[in-house]
Design a protein around this motif. Structure first.
Motif, PDB file in Angstrom:
ATOM      1  N   HIS A 133       0.814  -1.213   0.000  1.00 32.17           N
ATOM      2  CA  HIS A 133       0.000   0.000   0.000  1.00 32.17           C
ATOM      3  C   HIS A 133       0.851   1.267   0.000  1.00 32.17           C
ATOM      4  O   HIS A 133       0.485   2.274  -0.633  1.00 32.17           O
ATOM      5  N   THR A 134       2.002   1.250   0.677  1.00 30.91           N
ATOM      6  CA  THR A 134       2.833   2.451   0.766  1.00 30.91           C
ATOM      7  C   THR A 134       3.358   2.868  -0.600  1.00 30.91           C
ATOM      8  O   THR A 134       3.284   4.058  -0.971  1.00 30.91           O
ATOM      9  N   VAL A 135       3.871   1.931  -1.362  1.00 32.35           N
ATOM     10  CA  VAL A 135       4.379   2.244  -2.703  1.00 32.35           C
ATOM     11  C   VAL A 135       3.241   2.726  -3.598  1.00 32.35           C
ATOM     12  O   VAL A 135       3.412   3.640  -4.415  1.00 32.35           O
ATOM     13  N   CYS A 136       2.079   2.107  -3.437  1.00 30.23           N
ATOM     14  CA  CYS A 136       0.909   2.540  -4.201  1.00 30.23           C
ATOM     15  C   CYS A 136       0.583   3.996  -3.916  1.00 30.23           C
ATOM     16  O   CYS A 136       0.349   4.793  -4.831  1.00 30.23           O
ATOM     17  N   MET A 137       0.593   4.365  -2.653  1.00 26.27           N
ATOM     18  CA  MET A 137       0.268   5.735  -2.276  1.00 26.27           C
ATOM     19  C   MET A 137       1.314   6.729  -2.779  1.00 26.27           C
ATOM     20  O   MET A 137       0.986   7.856  -3.160  1.00 26.27           O
ATOM     21  N   ILE A 138       2.583   6.310  -2.804  1.00 22.65           N
ATOM     22  CA  ILE A 138       3.637   7.192  -3.298  1.00 22.65           C
ATOM     23  C   ILE A 138       3.436   7.465  -4.793  1.00 22.65           C
ATOM     24  O   ILE A 138       3.508   8.615  -5.251  1.00 22.65           O
ATOM     25  N   CYS A 139       3.183   6.401  -5.557  1.00 22.18           N
ATOM     26  CA  CYS A 139       2.943   6.575  -7.001  1.00 22.18           C
ATOM     27  C   CYS A 139       1.679   7.391  -7.252  1.00 22.18           C
ATOM     28  O   CYS A 139       1.646   8.238  -8.148  1.00 22.18           O
ATOM     29  N   PHE A 140       0.650   7.125  -6.476  1.00 18.79           N
ATOM     30  CA  PHE A 140      -0.608   7.869  -6.591  1.00 18.79           C
ATOM     31  C   PHE A 140      -0.381   9.340  -6.270  1.00 18.79           C
ATOM     32  O   PHE A 140      -0.895  10.238  -6.962  1.00 18.79           O
ATOM     33  N   ARG A 150      -8.068   8.513   0.332  1.00 20.90           N
ATOM     34  CA  ARG A 150      -8.273   7.149  -0.155  1.00 20.90           C
ATOM     35  C   ARG A 150      -8.077   6.146   0.972  1.00 20.90           C
ATOM     36  O   ARG A 150      -7.229   6.322   1.848  1.00 20.90           O
ATOM     37  N   THR A 151      -8.856   5.050   0.925  1.00 18.16           N
ATOM     38  CA  THR A 151      -8.714   3.976   1.900  1.00 18.16           C
ATOM     39  C   THR A 151      -7.816   2.888   1.338  1.00 18.16           C
ATOM     40  O   THR A 151      -7.765   2.690   0.124  1.00 18.16           O
ATOM     41  N   PRO A 152      -7.100   2.158   2.192  1.00 15.32           N
ATOM     42  CA  PRO A 152      -6.149   1.156   1.706  1.00 15.32           C
ATOM     43  C   PRO A 152      -6.777  -0.096   1.152  1.00 15.32           C
ATOM     44  O   PRO A 152      -6.113  -0.880   0.493  1.00 15.32           O
ATOM     45  N   SER A 153      -8.054  -0.345   1.415  1.00 12.29           N
ATOM     46  CA  SER A 153      -8.674  -1.593   0.985  1.00 12.29           C
ATOM     47  C   SER A 153     -10.024  -1.332   0.368  1.00 12.29           C
ATOM     48  O   SER A 153     -10.794  -0.514   0.864  1.00 12.29           O
ATOM     49  N   ALA A 154     -10.307  -2.040  -0.721  1.00 12.78           N
ATOM     50  CA  ALA A 154     -11.605  -1.904  -1.368  1.00 12.78           C
ATOM     51  C   ALA A 154     -12.707  -2.530  -0.545  1.00 12.78           C
ATOM     52  O   ALA A 154     -13.877  -2.356  -0.837  1.00 12.78           O
ATOM     53  N   VAL A 195      -5.660  -3.483  -4.786  1.00 11.62           N
ATOM     54  CA  VAL A 195      -6.033  -2.523  -5.809  1.00 11.62           C
ATOM     55  C   VAL A 195      -5.251  -1.244  -5.556  1.00 11.62           C
ATOM     56  O   VAL A 195      -4.752  -0.997  -4.454  1.00 11.62           O
ATOM     57  N   CYS A 196      -5.159  -0.427  -6.581  1.00  8.18           N
ATOM     58  CA  CYS A 196      -4.342   0.773  -6.446  1.00  8.18           C
ATOM     59  C   CYS A 196      -4.887   1.869  -7.351  1.00  8.18           C
ATOM     60  O   CYS A 196      -5.769   1.648  -8.177  1.00  8.18           O
ATOM     61  N   PRO A 211     -10.991   3.225  -3.075  1.00  6.63           N
ATOM     62  CA  PRO A 211     -12.225   3.917  -2.683  1.00  6.63           C
ATOM     63  C   PRO A 211     -11.938   5.189  -1.895  1.00  6.63           C
ATOM     64  O   PRO A 211     -10.886   5.341  -1.272  1.00  6.63           O
ATOM     65  N   ILE A 212     -12.887   6.099  -1.954  1.00 10.08           N
ATOM     66  CA  ILE A 212     -12.773   7.386  -1.274  1.00 10.08           C
ATOM     67  C   ILE A 212     -13.364   7.281   0.131  1.00 10.08           C
ATOM     68  O   ILE A 212     -14.402   6.664   0.335  1.00 10.08           O
TER      69      ILE A 212
END
Length: 348
Positions: free
Chosen positions: A85-92, A153-157, A177-178, A183-184
Motif C-alpha cells: 500500500h505504501t508504494v501505491c500511495m507514493i505513485c498515486f 483514499r482507503t487502503p482496501s476496497a 487494488v491501487c 475507494p474514497i
C-alpha cells in the motif's frame, strides 16, 4: 439501484487497457525528453533569463511522474498490485504532484516570458534569486496540498462495496487494488464540496486566467513598434509562441481533466445516481486522466520547438564551455602528434 449501476469487469478491462497503452507510449519520450531538458537547462541556467529556472522545475515535475509509470503499467497489465500500500500511495501521490506542479510552473513560465517582453530591463540577478524562491514555495505548497489526494483514499476496497469493479477489488493475498480504483473515504458534503471548489480554483480557474492574460499582453505587445532598449519583434514572436504553447499544453492536458474530476468524484461517492451518466463519466474520466499525463511528453517538445536557447544549445554552434575546452585540447593534441611525426620523418 447502485448495485445495478456498478461496473463490471468489462469497464475495468477498458480502463486498464487504456492506461497501459497510453502510459507505455509516453514513457520513453517522457524520460528521454525531460532528462535531456534538465541537462541543457542545468548547464545554461546562469546564461539566460527566459524562464529557464521555471522550465527546469517543470522538467523535474514531469520526470517524477515518468519514473512512476513502469509500476503503473505493471499494475494495469497484470490487474494486481504486489508492491504494498505504501508504494501505491507514493505513485498515486506523485501523479497529482506532477499535475499541479506542472500547472504552477506553466503559469510561471508564461508570466516570466510576458514580463521579459513588457519590462525587459527589470530582470537581474536579484530577480533570478526571486525565481528560485518562487520555485521553492511552489513545491512546498503543491506537495502539501496534494497530500489530500492519498489521505482521502482507503487502503482496501473492502471498505466500500460500491466502488467500481468491486468484485475484482477485494484483496487477494498480497495483491491490492491501487490508483483510481482505491475507494474514497466518507467525508461530509460541505467538506467535499469545499475541497472540490478549491481544487478547481487553484488547478484550473486561476492558472487559466494567468495564462490567458499573459497571452493577451504578449500578443498586444507585437502591435507596438520597438523603441528604446526593448526586445525586437523576432524575440517578441518567440516569446508569444512560448506563451501560446504553455496555453496549448494547459488546454489539452489539464482543462478536460478538471471538467470530469467533479463528476468522477460524484460517481465514486455515489451521489450521482443515474446509471447512464455514471457509465459515461467512468469511461470519459480515464481519457482525461491520460491527457493530463501526456504533458510529461509534450513539455519537452515545447522546450525544443519554442525556445531558441534549447535547440541552439544542442547544435554545434553553441557547445558548453567544457565541451569546447575538451574539443580544443583534443585538437591541440592531434596537432602536436602530427607535428611530432613530421619532425621524426624529417630527422630520418
Amino acid at each position: 439501484m447502485n448495485q445495478s449501476c456498478n461496473s463490471t469487469d468489462d469497464l475495468r478491462t477498458y480502463q486498464h487497457y487504456l492506461y497501459a497503452v497510453v502510459y507505455s507510449v509516453i514513457l520513453a519520450p517522457g524520460l528521454l525528453g525531460n532528462v535531456l531538458a534538465l541537462w541543457v537547462f542545468r548547464v545554461y541556467v546562469k546564461e539566460t533569463k527566459k524562464a529557464v529556472v521555471f522550465m527546469m522545475n517543470l522538467a523535474v515535475a514531469d520526470l517524477l511522474q515518468v519514473l512512476s509509470l513502469p509500476l503503473r503499467i505493471y499494475y494495469y497489465l497484470n490487474n494486481s498490485w504486489p508492491f504494498g500500500h505504501t508504494v501505491c500511495m507514493i505513485c498515486f501521490y506523485l501523479k497529482y504532484v506532477n499535475m499541479y506542479a506542472s500547472i504552477f510552473f506553466l503559469a510561471c513560465v508564461s508570466v516570466r516570458r510576458c514580463e521579459l517582453i513588457m519590462r525587459p530591463l527589470r530582470y537581474n540577478s536579484f530577480r533570478r534569486k526571486w525565481d528560485v524562491l518562487i520555485c521553492v514555495l511552489g513545491w512546498c505548497f503543491v506537495c502539501l496540498a496534494c497530500l489530500l489526494f492519498p489521505l482521502l483514499r482507503t487502503p482496501s476496497a473492502r471498505d466500500n462495496q460500491d466502488t467500481i469493479g468491486n468484485e475484482s477489488n477485494v484483496n487477494n493475498g498480497h495483491s491490492l487494488v491501487c490508483f483510481a480504483e482505491l475507494p474514497i473515504r466518507n467525508i461530509g458534503a460541505s467538506a467535499a464540496w469545499t475541497l472540490m471548489i478549491l481544487a478547481e480554483l487553484m488547478g484550473l480557474v486561476i492558472p487559466a486566467i494567468v495564462v490567458v492574460a499573459c497571452t493577451f499582453l504578449t500578443a498586444r505587445s507585437l502591435r507596438h513598434p520597438a523603441s528604446g532598449p526593448i526586445l525586437d519583434r523576432g524575440e517578441k514572436r518567440r516569446s508569444l509562441k512560448m506563451v501560446l504553447s504553455c496555453a496549448g499544453v494547459f488546454l489539452v492536458c489539464f482543462v478536460p481533466y478538471h471538467i470530469t474530476m467533479p463528476l468522477d468524484f460524484l460517481v465514486k461517492t455515489n451521489w450521482l445516481k443515474n446509471c447512464a451518466l455514471r457509465d459515461f463519466v467512468m469511461r470519459c474520466h480515464p481519457i482525461t486522466l491520460c491527457l493530463a499525463s501526456l504533458n510529461c511528453s509534450l513539455d519537452p517538445l515545447m522546450y525544443y520547438f519554442m525556445t531558441d536557447e534549447f535547440w541552439r544549445r544542442l547544435s554545434k554552434h553553441e557547445l558548453p564551455d567544457g565541451m569546447i575546452l575538451t574539443r580544443r585540447l583534443s585538437c591541440t593534441t592531434v596537432e602536436e602528434v602530427h607535428n611530432g611525426n613530421s619532425t621524426t620523418e624529417t630527422s630520418q
